[in-house]
Design an enzyme around this catalytic site. Structure first.
Site, mmCIF file in Angstrom:
data_model
loop_
_atom_site.group_PDB
_atom_site.id
_atom_site.type_symbol
_atom_site.label_atom_id
_atom_site.label_comp_id
_atom_site.label_asym_id
_atom_site.label_seq_id
_atom_site.Cartn_x
_atom_site.Cartn_y
_atom_site.Cartn_z
ATOM 1 C CB CYS A 1 -27.212 -12.388 -14.451
ATOM 2 S SG CYS A 1 -28.528 -11.687 -15.452
ATOM 3 N N GLY A 41 -26.939 -8.111 -9.826
ATOM 4 C CA GLY A 41 -28.309 -8.003 -10.289
ATOM 5 C C GLY A 41 -29.268 -7.938 -9.130
ATOM 6 C CG ASN A 70 -23.165 -13.365 -16.014
ATOM 7 O OD1 ASN A 70 -22.034 -13.305 -15.557
ATOM 8 N ND2 ASN A 70 -23.757 -12.304 -16.523
ATOM 9 N N GLY A 71 -24.803 -13.399 -19.098
ATOM 10 C CA GLY A 71 -24.285 -13.052 -20.424
ATOM 11 C C GLY A 71 -25.443 -12.808 -21.363
ATOM 12 C CB CYS A 84 -16.380 -8.502 -19.841
ATOM 13 S SG CYS A 84 -17.081 -6.925 -19.367
ATOM 14 C CE1 TYR A 96 -20.660 0.535 -11.276
ATOM 15 C CE2 TYR A 96 -21.538 -1.302 -12.543
ATOM 16 C CZ TYR A 96 -21.707 -0.304 -11.607
ATOM 17 O OH TYR A 96 -22.920 -0.149 -11.009
ATOM 18 C CB CYS A 110 -22.231 -4.262 -23.394
ATOM 19 S SG CYS A 110 -21.703 -5.957 -23.061
ATOM 20 C CB CYS A 134 -14.607 -8.204 -24.757
ATOM 21 S SG CYS A 134 -15.900 -7.289 -25.636
HETATM 22 P P1 AMP Z 1 -24.194 7.804 -15.855
HETATM 23 O O1 AMP Z 1 -24.965 8.697 -14.988
HETATM 24 O O2 AMP Z 1 -25.097 7.129 -16.855
HETATM 25 O O3 AMP Z 1 -23.022 8.426 -16.521
HETATM 26 O O4 AMP Z 1 -23.700 6.601 -14.946
HETATM 27 C C1 AMP Z 1 -22.409 6.547 -14.467
HETATM 28 C C2 AMP Z 1 -22.409 5.778 -13.174
HETATM 29 O O5 AMP Z 1 -23.001 4.489 -13.365
HETATM 30 C C3 AMP Z 1 -21.004 5.543 -12.670
HETATM 31 O O6 AMP Z 1 -20.987 5.854 -11.313
HETATM 32 C C4 AMP Z 1 -20.758 4.071 -12.890
HETATM 33 O O7 AMP Z 1 -20.048 3.524 -11.809
HETATM 34 C C5 AMP Z 1 -22.117 3.469 -12.991
HETATM 35 N N1 AMP Z 1 -22.225 2.432 -14.043
HETATM 36 C C6 AMP Z 1 -21.540 2.300 -15.164
HETATM 37 N N2 AMP Z 1 -21.961 1.247 -15.877
HETATM 38 C C7 AMP Z 1 -22.950 0.682 -15.193
HETATM 39 C C8 AMP Z 1 -23.803 -0.446 -15.408
HETATM 40 N N3 AMP Z 1 -23.721 -1.184 -16.495
HETATM 41 N N4 AMP Z 1 -24.717 -0.720 -14.473
HETATM 42 C C9 AMP Z 1 -24.831 0.041 -13.374
HETATM 43 N N5 AMP Z 1 -24.070 1.112 -13.124
HETATM 44 C C10 AMP Z 1 -23.142 1.447 -14.017
#
Ligand code: AMP
Length: 459
Positions: free
Chosen positions: A2, A28, A102-103, A250, A256, A396, A448
């Site tokens: 968030c 979010g 957030n968390g 984190c 990302y 996570c 982490c």
């Molecule tokens: P996947 O298809 O599940 O392997 O998703 C990978 C894609 O999701 C990559 O392009 C990442 O940049 C993105 N991604 C990774 N973690 C998250 C997250 N927690 N929330 C949204 N997107 C994510």
């Protein structure tokens, strides 16, 4: 995951919060909310969807007051129930307050069960609500080593008591009638920064990109374990808990989540993300014609890879910006659909080429499989799929929306099996050491890495 925002001493507090939340929208997209105090009363407006959908000019004008907090939500604990839209508001014997979080708390279920047995009634399923109950019920005196300012003697001991009971990740903003309070958990899992503008308004935000939008200057991070109070008497910091020597920031925020134009954990996301790409190039050399980023998440790592390897960067996949992030939609069928809506290959760039495709992370493998498939159809000769982070093997518990272990492809398949599944000619993940080293290049320590290692700092 968030985003939170807070403002103190600003006649356009609700408008400022709207702008701040808009800049934090990447954190979010499910819901947004603003709570404002005019010094006597707290008013809220909450809604589902993007910030611009929830708030119209009229709403912001109605939210009158000089102090405000706001929240953009991306559901983790508690799911996507509208009852969980934050800020949460509460009225108790000590007054009113609103809270945005957030968390993720790791012991929220335990605390909640206990409180419910004692007769507490919860109105949401969000872990944040346990804070409210703990604050309202707290009876312990404040720690003897802390000298409290007279404005803080009633409420702050309640917060300190609540902090002693909860475990996990929390970057919080709390709004009281005449105060703004910012809190970061002792491990400092999630970022939280303090800023100020030229007219003397103070701001709290998850990331500095939200300070930029309101033309505020970054002053400093809220420190792990810190409770910062802002009111007419000034700024006061308290450290009510003993906290670990090393924070546990984190690392996935750098990989990302955070925006590349943000400074978080006292470092620029842009530089670290690019360094991850450079390290990737040193670890895994490929004889290829071009480097293609998976936009937007893979862009900076691809730039770093291209600079280090000398292989030209080409935009071989175009992103349609009119769809939300694929991952962010909680339902699988919507997610499946939106991957196809989001990216499209550029045939002229990829046809007949040996390409290195770079994304920041691979979670379920759905996105990468589709990308490889699309690129093959567009005529790519070789596809080398590279990730600027190690395999995600563990969920996570601190606020990033990773799926369960069963859904995490790297928790269930070998690298070779994943390569086969996504259909790439080769697959390479940045090593754990490489990722940490890239983040440490700029004096960063204490991360982490639980999603990559299963090593949880607190449960
Ligand atoms: P996947 O298809 O599940 O392997 O998703 C990978 C894609 O999701 C990559 O392009 C990442 O940049 C993105 N991604 C990774 N973690 C998250 C997250 N927690 N929330 C949204 N997107 C994510």
């Amino acid at each position: 995951m968030c985003g939170v925002f807070g403002v103190f001493n600003n006649t356009s507090a609700s408008h400022m919060t709207f702008l701040g939340l808009h800049a934090l929208q990447h954190r979010g997209q499910e819901s947004a909310g603003i709570a404002v105090s005019d010094g006597y009363d707290i008013n809220l407006k909450l809604g589902e969807g993007l910030v611009t959908k929830v708030f119209k000019e009229k709403d912001l004008n109605e939210l009158k007051g000089d102090i405000a907090i706001g929240h953009v939500r991306y559901s983790t604990a508690g799911g996507s129930d509208p009852k969980n839209i934050q800020p949460l508001f509460a009225h108790f014997y000590g007054g009113s307050f609103a809270i945005a979080h957030n968390g993720n708390l790791t012991n929220a279920t335990e605390i909640r069960e206990q409180l419910e047995k004692e007769g507490a009634i919860f109105r949401s399923t969000a872990d944040t609500e346990v804070f409210i109950h703990l604050i309202a019920k707290e009876k312990e005196p404040p720690p003897s080593h802390i000298m409290l300012h007279k404005n803080d003697r009633d409420f702050l001991p309640l917060i300190f008591g609540a902090m002693k009971k909860v475990r996990g990740a929390y970057s919080l903003v709390i709004l009281r009638e005449k105060q703004l309070i910012a809190i970061r958990d002792p491990f400092g899992f999630r970022p939280l920064v303090l800023g100020k503008n030229r007219s003397g308004s103070f701001f709290i935000a998850s990331e500095t990109c939200a300070l930029d939008i309101v033309d505020a200057e970054y002053l400093r991070d809220i420190k792990p374990g810190e409770v910062l109070v802002i009111d007419d008497a000034g700024l006061r910091s308290y450290f009510p808990l003993s906290y670990p020597e090393e924070p546990k920031k984190c690392i996935f925020e750098f990989v990302y989540f955070a925006r590349p134009d943000s400074l978080i954990f006292q470092d620029w996301v842009y530089e670290i993300r690019k360094e991850m790409g450079r390290t990737l190039a040193r670890e895994y050399k490929v004889d290829a014609d071009c480097v293609v980023p998976v936009l937007d998440s893979g862009l900076l790592a691809a730039k770093g890879y291209s600079e280090e390897s000398g292989i030209p960067l080409e935009i071989g996949l175009i992103r349609n910006h009119y769809v939300g992030r694929s991952f962010i939609q909680p339902k699988q069928e919507i997610r499946d659909l939106s991957v196809r809506l989001k990216l499209n290959p550029v045939r002229q760039v990829v046809e007949g080429k040996r390409i290195v495709v770079i994304d920041d992370s691979l979670v379920r493998g759905t996105t990468s499989k589709k990308i490889v498939n699309m690129l093959r159809k567009a005529g790519a000769k070789e596809i080398h799929f590279l990730l600027s982070s190690p395999p995600v093997i563990s969920p996570c518990y601190y606020g990033i929306d990773t799926p369960t272990k069963e859904e995490l492809i790297a928790a269930n398949k070998t690298i070779e099996e994943i390569r086969e599944y996504i259909g790439a000619d080769s697959l390479y993940y940045l090593s754990l050491e490489g990722m940490i080293e890239a983040a440490n290049k700029h004096r960063q320590k204490g991360f982490c890495t639980a999603c990559f290692t299963g090593d949880y700092p607190v449960l």
